[in-house]
Each structure stands twice: as structure tokens, then as C-alpha cells.
Design an enzyme around this catalytic site. Structure first.
Site, short mmCIF file in Angstrom:
data_model
loop_
_atom_site.label_atom_id
_atom_site.label_comp_id
_atom_site.label_asym_id
_atom_site.label_seq_id
_atom_site.Cartn_x
_atom_site.Cartn_y
_atom_site.Cartn_z
N LYS A 19 0.85 -1.20 0.00
CA LYS A 19 0.00 0.00 0.00
C LYS A 19 0.88 1.24 0.00
CE LYS A 19 0.83 1.32 4.47
NZ LYS A 19 1.52 2.59 4.85
N LEU A 107 5.38 0.56 3.36
CA LEU A 107 4.46 0.00 2.35
C LEU A 107 3.56 -1.09 2.93
CD1 LEU A 107 6.85 -0.27 -0.75
CD2 LEU A 107 5.38 1.64 -0.06
N ASP A 144 -2.46 -1.21 10.52
CA ASP A 144 -2.71 -1.21 9.08
C ASP A 144 -3.44 -2.46 8.59
OD1 ASP A 144 -1.46 1.22 8.85
OD2 ASP A 144 0.39 0.45 7.95
#
Length: 286
Positions: A19, A107, A144
Site C-alpha cells: 500500500k 508499504l 494497518d
């Protein structure tokens, strides 16, 4: 890759996409010390791969080596055990991880791996847990993880777990991974970190000037991140993802992005990825 609803596969290879944070504002801090955020998460079509093989003996075993990450602390192992505990499943799994997402890169590699394990084993073990329940389990593993289970571009608040669908234009991204490992906890504890950004309303955030509130602190501590941003900014609106170290810039076409990537200084770890509107495993859970 789709399985019929009645089919419980014994073995599967599933993606764990990375991401990026299109922006990241820190708007406050909870009494327990956790920072309150507003951010926009977007998946990209590049990441890790997880291989899962169902076991009848209930054991959870990681079959690949991840340098610096013992199996007991690996989020894929912890995710499988958390799913066992939450569902009462008696199955186990052998879990292999093909790592591409750099650790300490911002990420979401470990979180994405955990989310893909939860989604896939929920199906392979026949647990039948809802998306909302898997997100609850995921939040216990990392802030996350719920986003990856949510599975689509999202405006996020709280510690990152309060998610709303968000529509963004198509884009190709030039991704750069500087030779740096950024420890998230240290950046969040930095005294110079901005912690009072204006709270935005989702439908209006595009009209505001957004940024990554962690970027200035990371650039001060890690010159290689700053160097990557300077280089990429020559070609587009470069920004750091999450707590760093990786940086990205959006482009309208694959051809534009590939031209920029080809101009990277020698030795730079650079690649091109397309933005994804939905997680590849989105339909595996409801």
C-alpha cells in the site's frame, strides 16, 4: 484467482499487495500514547506472495526464512494463531512467504501478509468469519491490517482502523526504495513530529494541501530518503509513504512512469506499479 464457495482448498498461493499513503496527517494523540491519524490508503499491484498448505494437526509453521524476523514474532504466524483462537478452528497451516516489500519501507508489508493469511485461512479452514470480524482480529496485530482486509482505497481515521471507501483517479506510480530502514516507533516519538494537523472532512480533503507529516522528520534522520525525494520530485509530485523509507510519485500512464524509472540513478531500487481499486482477495470474504 477464485474458489467456489463450497470448495476448501488444501493449498493456495495468494498475493499480499503493498500500500501507499497518498497523504498522512497526524491530528492528535490518545491518552494511551497512540497517534490519531487521517490518511488515504491505496493498494498497488505489487507485493509479497503467501503460500499456504492446510495441516490436519493444528500446527502453524512458517516454511520460509525471513531475515531478522523469528517465526514466533512473524505476523503471518501470529495471524494464523489469532484466527485459530477466534474461530475455534482445529486446522493448522504451513505458511511460506516470498518477500518483495522492503521492511521499514512504509508499504505495509507485514500487515498485508497478515491480512492475506487471515482472509485465505478463513476460507481454507471454513471458519466463515465476516470481514468486520477479521478486521477486529487484524487490529490486534497491527493498525494497518484492517485496511488490507477492508480491501479497497480508503480514507482512514483513528489509528488507521476507521475506514471509508474513497474514489481516486487511476494512476501509475514510480516507487523508490532508498537504502534505509526507518523504525516507525522512533519517528512517532520524535519531539519535532507534527501532531496537530487540521482535521479534514473526507469529501473535502482533495481541496486542501495534503502532505505526509512524518516526511520532514524522516528526511532529517535519513539523508538517503531525502535524496530520493529530491530526485523523484524533478519528474512529479513525490511523497514518502507511511513512516518511510519508500517514496513514490503518480503518473497518468505506464509509459510515463517507465520513462522516469529508467532515468533513475545507477544503483537505485526503483519499480513501476499500478494503483489498485480493490484487493485481489476482495471476494473471498463478505
Amino acid at each position: 484467482m477464485h474458489f467456489a464457495d463450497t470448495f476448501l482448498p488444501e493449498r493456495a498461493c495468494v498475493p499480499a499487495p503493498a500500500k501507499i499513503n497518498l497523504f498522512l496527517h497526524i491530528v492528535g494523540r490518545r491518552p494511551d500514547g497512540y497517534h490519531l491519524l487521517q490518511t488515504a490508503f491505496r493498494l498497488i499491484d505489487w507485493g509479497d506472495e503467501i503460500t499456504l498448505e492446510r495441516r490436519a494437526d493444528g500446527l502453524i509453521r512458517r516454511t520460509s526464512d525471513v531475515p531478522g524476523v523469528p517465526p514466533e514474532s512473524d505476523l503471518v504466524v501470529r495471524a494464523a494463531r489469532a484466527l485459530q483462537a477466534a474461530s475455534g478452528a482445529t486446522w493448522g497451516a504451513d505458511i511460506g512467504v516470498l518477500k518483495r516489500i522492503p521492511m521499514g519501507g512504509g508499504l505495509g508489508g507485514g500487515s498485508s501478509d497478515a491480512a492475506s493469511v487471515l482472509i485465505a485461512l478463513n476460507r481454507m479452514w471454513g471458519c466463515g468469519l465476516s470481514r468486520a470480524r477479521l478486521q477486529e482480529i487484524g487490529l490486534g496485530l497491527g493498525a494497518d491490517v484492517p485496511f488490507f482486509i477492508f480491501g479497497e482505497t480508503a480514507f482512514a481515521e483513528g489509528v488507521g482502523e476507521a475506514l471509508q471507501p474513497l474514489s481516486v483517479p487511476p494512476a501509475w506510480y514510480v516507487m523508490v526504495a532508498p537504502d534505509a530502514f526507518v523504525p516507525t516507533a522512533e519517528i512517532f516519538s520524535d519531539q519535532e513530529l507534527t501532531r496537530d494537523s487540521e482535521i479534514l472532512i473526507m469529501r473535502a480533503f482533495a481541496m486542501h494541501t495534503t502532505r505526509n507529516d512524518m516526511q520532514a522528520v524522516v528526511c532529517r534522520r535519513f539523508p538517503k530518503v531525502a535524496e530520493s525525494l529530491v530526485w523523484l520530485s524533478r519528474y512529479g509530485a513525490a511523497r514518502m509513504s507511511g513512516s518511510g523509507a519508500c517514496v513514490f510519485a503518480p503518473f497518468d500512464s505506464k509509459e510515463q512512469a517507465e520513462q522516469v524509472a529508467a532515468a533513475a540513478p545507477q544503483g537505485t531500487k526503483v519499480w513501476v506499479a499500478e494503483g489498485l481499486d480493490r484487493h485481489p482477495l476482495q471476494e473471498w470474504v463478505v
